[in-house]
Each structure stands twice: as structure tokens, then as C-alpha cells.
Design a protein around this motif. Sequence first.
Motif, PDB file in Angstrom:
ATOM      1  N   ALA A 183      -4.405 -18.879  23.355  1.00 30.30           N
ATOM      2  CA  ALA A 183      -4.551 -17.607  22.652  1.00 30.30           C
ATOM      3  C   ALA A 183      -6.027 -17.332  22.392  1.00 30.30           C
ATOM      4  CB  ALA A 183      -3.793 -17.638  21.328  1.00 30.30           C
ATOM      5  N   ALA A 184      -6.401 -16.081  22.492  1.00 31.38           N
ATOM      6  CA  ALA A 184      -7.780 -15.672  22.235  1.00 31.38           C
ATOM      7  C   ALA A 184      -7.780 -14.229  21.745  1.00 31.38           C
ATOM      8  CB  ALA A 184      -8.626 -15.799  23.503  1.00 31.38           C
ATOM      9  N   PHE A 185      -8.862 -13.855  21.084  1.00 35.66           N
ATOM     10  CA  PHE A 185      -9.010 -12.508  20.559  1.00 35.66           C
ATOM     11  C   PHE A 185     -10.195 -11.839  21.231  1.00 35.66           C
ATOM     12  CE2 PHE A 185      -6.828 -14.942  17.364  1.00 35.66           C
ATOM     13  CZ  PHE A 185      -5.889 -14.069  16.848  1.00 35.66           C
ATOM     14  N   ALA A 186     -10.045 -10.552  21.536  1.00 34.44           N
ATOM     15  CA  ALA A 186     -11.111  -9.800  22.196  1.00 34.44           C
ATOM     16  C   ALA A 186     -11.387  -8.501  21.444  1.00 34.44           C
ATOM     17  CB  ALA A 186     -10.726  -9.491  23.639  1.00 34.44           C
ATOM     18  N   GLU A 187     -12.624  -8.331  21.031  1.00 34.42           N
ATOM     19  CA  GLU A 187     -13.085  -7.067  20.461  1.00 34.42           C
ATOM     20  C   GLU A 187     -13.783  -6.325  21.591  1.00 34.42           C
ATOM     21  OE1 GLU A 187     -13.882  -3.842  18.411  1.00 34.42           O
ATOM     22  OE2 GLU A 187     -12.659  -5.465  17.597  1.00 34.42           O
ATOM     23  N   ILE A 188     -13.266  -5.165  21.949  1.00 40.29           N
ATOM     24  CA  ILE A 188     -13.784  -4.401  23.075  1.00 40.29           C
ATOM     25  C   ILE A 188     -14.755  -3.340  22.561  1.00 40.29           C
ATOM     26  CG2 ILE A 188     -13.193  -3.066  25.127  1.00 40.29           C
ATOM     27  CD1 ILE A 188     -11.865  -5.878  24.979  1.00 40.29           C
ATOM     28  N   LYS A 189     -15.918  -3.264  23.190  1.00 40.66           N
ATOM     29  CA  LYS A 189     -16.938  -2.290  22.816  1.00 40.66           C
ATOM     30  C   LYS A 189     -17.513  -1.643  24.071  1.00 40.66           C
ATOM     31  CE  LYS A 189     -17.172  -2.698  18.377  1.00 40.66           C
ATOM     32  NZ  LYS A 189     -16.688  -1.565  17.604  1.00 40.66           N
ATOM     33  N   THR A 190     -17.939  -0.393  23.936  1.00 37.22           N
ATOM     34  CA  THR A 190     -18.702   0.265  24.989  1.00 37.22           C
ATOM     35  C   THR A 190     -20.003  -0.505  25.166  1.00 37.22           C
ATOM     36  OG1 THR A 190     -17.737   2.410  24.481  1.00 37.22           O
ATOM     37  CG2 THR A 190     -19.862   2.429  25.603  1.00 37.22           C
ATOM     38  N   THR A 191     -20.472  -0.617  26.406  1.00 36.51           N
ATOM     39  CA  THR A 191     -21.698  -1.356  26.677  1.00 36.51           C
ATOM     40  C   THR A 191     -22.822  -0.871  25.750  1.00 36.51           C
ATOM     41  OG1 THR A 191     -21.054  -1.693  28.967  1.00 36.51           O
ATOM     42  CG2 THR A 191     -23.386  -1.963  28.462  1.00 36.51           C
ATOM     43  N   GLY A 192     -23.452  -1.836  25.092  1.00 35.80           N
ATOM     44  CA  GLY A 192     -24.551  -1.530  24.185  1.00 35.80           C
ATOM     45  C   GLY A 192     -24.155  -1.337  22.738  1.00 35.80           C
ATOM     46  N   LYS A 193     -22.868  -1.133  22.461  1.00 34.31           N
ATOM     47  CA  LYS A 193     -22.400  -0.952  21.087  1.00 34.31           C
ATOM     48  C   LYS A 193     -22.176  -2.318  20.450  1.00 34.31           C
ATOM     49  CE  LYS A 193     -21.604   3.586  20.836  1.00 34.31           C
ATOM     50  NZ  LYS A 193     -21.750   4.500  19.773  1.00 34.31           N
ATOM     51  N   LYS A 194     -22.375  -2.403  19.149  1.00 30.25           N
ATOM     52  CA  LYS A 194     -22.210  -3.646  18.401  1.00 30.25           C
ATOM     53  C   LYS A 194     -20.997  -3.538  17.477  1.00 30.25           C
ATOM     54  CE  LYS A 194     -26.002  -5.366  20.033  1.00 30.25           C
ATOM     55  NZ  LYS A 194     -25.856  -6.151  21.211  1.00 30.25           N
ATOM     56  N   PRO A 195     -20.363  -4.672  17.173  1.00 36.14           N
ATOM     57  CA  PRO A 195     -19.251  -4.640  16.225  1.00 36.14           C
ATOM     58  C   PRO A 195     -19.746  -4.309  14.810  1.00 36.14           C
ATOM     59  CG  PRO A 195     -19.677  -6.897  16.975  1.00 36.14           C
ATOM     60  CD  PRO A 195     -20.598  -6.004  17.718  1.00 36.14           C
ATOM     61  N   THR A 196     -18.851  -3.754  14.006  1.00 39.82           N
ATOM     62  CA  THR A 196     -19.172  -3.470  12.610  1.00 39.82           C
ATOM     63  C   THR A 196     -19.255  -4.776  11.836  1.00 39.82           C
ATOM     64  OG1 THR A 196     -16.867  -3.316  11.896  1.00 39.82           O
ATOM     65  CG2 THR A 196     -17.900  -1.277  12.747  1.00 39.82           C
ATOM     66  N   MET A 197     -19.758  -4.708  10.620  1.00 40.95           N
ATOM     67  CA  MET A 197     -19.841  -5.898   9.762  1.00 40.95           C
ATOM     68  C   MET A 197     -18.446  -6.472   9.509  1.00 40.95           C
ATOM     69  SD  MET A 197     -23.006  -6.607   8.983  1.00 40.95           S
ATOM     70  CE  MET A 197     -23.094  -7.413   7.410  1.00 40.95           C
ATOM     71  N   LEU A 198     -17.452  -5.603   9.292  1.00 41.09           N
ATOM     72  CA  LEU A 198     -16.085  -6.086   9.070  1.00 41.09           C
ATOM     73  C   LEU A 198     -15.533  -6.767  10.321  1.00 41.09           C
ATOM     74  CD1 LEU A 198     -14.491  -3.194   7.000  1.00 41.09           C
ATOM     75  CD2 LEU A 198     -14.955  -5.524   6.229  1.00 41.09           C
ATOM     76  N   GLN A 199     -15.832  -6.227  11.485  1.00 41.49           N
ATOM     77  CA  GLN A 199     -15.386  -6.847  12.732  1.00 41.49           C
ATOM     78  C   GLN A 199     -16.070  -8.197  12.938  1.00 41.49           C
ATOM     79  OE1 GLN A 199     -16.369  -3.507  15.237  1.00 41.49           O
ATOM     80  NE2 GLN A 199     -14.212  -2.908  15.437  1.00 41.49           N
ATOM     81  N   GLU A 200     -17.368  -8.264  12.650  1.00 37.08           N
ATOM     82  CA  GLU A 200     -18.084  -9.533  12.768  1.00 37.08           C
ATOM     83  C   GLU A 200     -17.495 -10.578  11.826  1.00 37.08           C
ATOM     84  OE1 GLU A 200     -22.247  -8.769  12.193  1.00 37.08           O
ATOM     85  OE2 GLU A 200     -22.473  -7.896  14.186  1.00 37.08           O
ATOM     86  N   LYS A 201     -17.153 -10.155  10.606  1.00 39.70           N
ATOM     87  CA  LYS A 201     -16.546 -11.070   9.631  1.00 39.70           C
ATOM     88  C   LYS A 201     -15.191 -11.574  10.136  1.00 39.70           C
ATOM     89  CE  LYS A 201     -15.102 -11.487   4.880  1.00 39.70           C
ATOM     90  NZ  LYS A 201     -14.222 -10.856   3.935  1.00 39.70           N
ATOM     91  N   ALA A 202     -14.367 -10.674  10.641  1.00 37.89           N
ATOM     92  CA  ALA A 202     -13.044 -11.064  11.153  1.00 37.89           C
ATOM     93  C   ALA A 202     -13.174 -12.025  12.331  1.00 37.89           C
ATOM     94  CB  ALA A 202     -12.240  -9.826  11.553  1.00 37.89           C
ATOM     95  N   ILE A 203     -14.119 -11.758  13.234  1.00 40.48           N
ATOM     96  CA  ILE A 203     -14.342 -12.642  14.384  1.00 40.48           C
ATOM     97  C   ILE A 203     -14.780 -14.019  13.901  1.00 40.48           C
ATOM     98  CG2 ILE A 203     -15.873 -13.041  16.365  1.00 40.48           C
ATOM     99  CD1 ILE A 203     -15.729  -9.950  16.833  1.00 40.48           C
ATOM    100  N   ALA A 204     -15.686 -14.070  12.934  1.00 36.44           N
ATOM    101  CA  ALA A 204     -16.153 -15.352  12.390  1.00 36.44           C
ATOM    102  C   ALA A 204     -15.007 -16.124  11.732  1.00 36.44           C
ATOM    103  CB  ALA A 204     -17.288 -15.112  11.397  1.00 36.44           C
ATOM    104  N   GLU A 205     -14.127 -15.431  11.027  1.00 33.62           N
ATOM    105  CA  GLU A 205     -12.972 -16.084  10.393  1.00 33.62           C
ATOM    106  C   GLU A 205     -12.053 -16.700  11.450  1.00 33.62           C
ATOM    107  OE1 GLU A 205     -11.261 -12.903   8.107  1.00 33.62           O
ATOM    108  OE2 GLU A 205     -12.464 -13.377   6.338  1.00 33.62           O
ATOM    109  N   LEU A 206     -11.788 -15.949  12.508  1.00 27.78           N
ATOM    110  CA  LEU A 206     -10.926 -16.462  13.582  1.00 27.78           C
ATOM    111  C   LEU A 206     -11.568 -17.662  14.277  1.00 27.78           C
ATOM    112  CD1 LEU A 206      -9.771 -13.033  14.997  1.00 27.78           C
ATOM    113  CD2 LEU A 206      -8.314 -14.720  13.840  1.00 27.78           C
ATOM    114  N   GLN A 207     -12.870 -17.587  14.527  1.00 29.49           N
ATOM    115  CA  GLN A 207     -13.573 -18.703  15.158  1.00 29.49           C
ATOM    116  C   GLN A 207     -13.561 -19.935  14.255  1.00 29.49           C
ATOM    117  OE1 GLN A 207     -17.296 -16.720  15.943  1.00 29.49           O
ATOM    118  NE2 GLN A 207     -16.709 -16.210  18.044  1.00 29.49           N
TER     119      GLN A 207
END
Length: 93
Positions: free
Chosen positions: A44-68
Amino acid sequence: MNEKLIEKKLRDKVKSLGGIALKLYSAYHIGLPDRLVLMPGGKAAFAEIKTTGKKPTMLQEKAIAELQALGFKALVIDSQERLNKFLEELRNE
């Protein structure tokens, strides 16, 4: 490359490898990655999809860090190269 195209390529490639890429949505946990990727063998893995050059929001970064921190693969995919890397890592686990 735009987000919709990357997401379609992810779904199609995961399906061709025998897995599924589920769209995630939660009214209670803001910032979850866009897709939960489930592969044969219980991977199982999680993927946050972004348009090239776009960065995740602070909330998305937090959620990704929690999952990792829980031991899950959780990555931002914003290009064909990152998509290829994500898929290669899934195959090699």
C-alpha cells in the motif's frame, strides 16, 4: 504536466500492474493524499498528485509526514519522472 493527466497515468499504470488506485476523501482528516494505491501482495502507498511545479499545502505535507511516520510510502507526484520512480519503488518492495 497537469494533475489530471498524471492522475490518469497513475490509475492506468497501477491497473496494468494488477493494483488499484483509490481516490481518497475524508471530511474528518483534511490534507489526505489524493490516491491510496493497493498492489498485489498487500503493498500500500499514498500518492499526492500535483501539477508540475506546484507544491503541496502545509496540511498535505503534515498528512504525508504522518503517513510516513507510520511506515507507509507517501509521495508527491508532479511529473512523469516522479511517477516512474513511485511505480518502480512499488514493484521493488
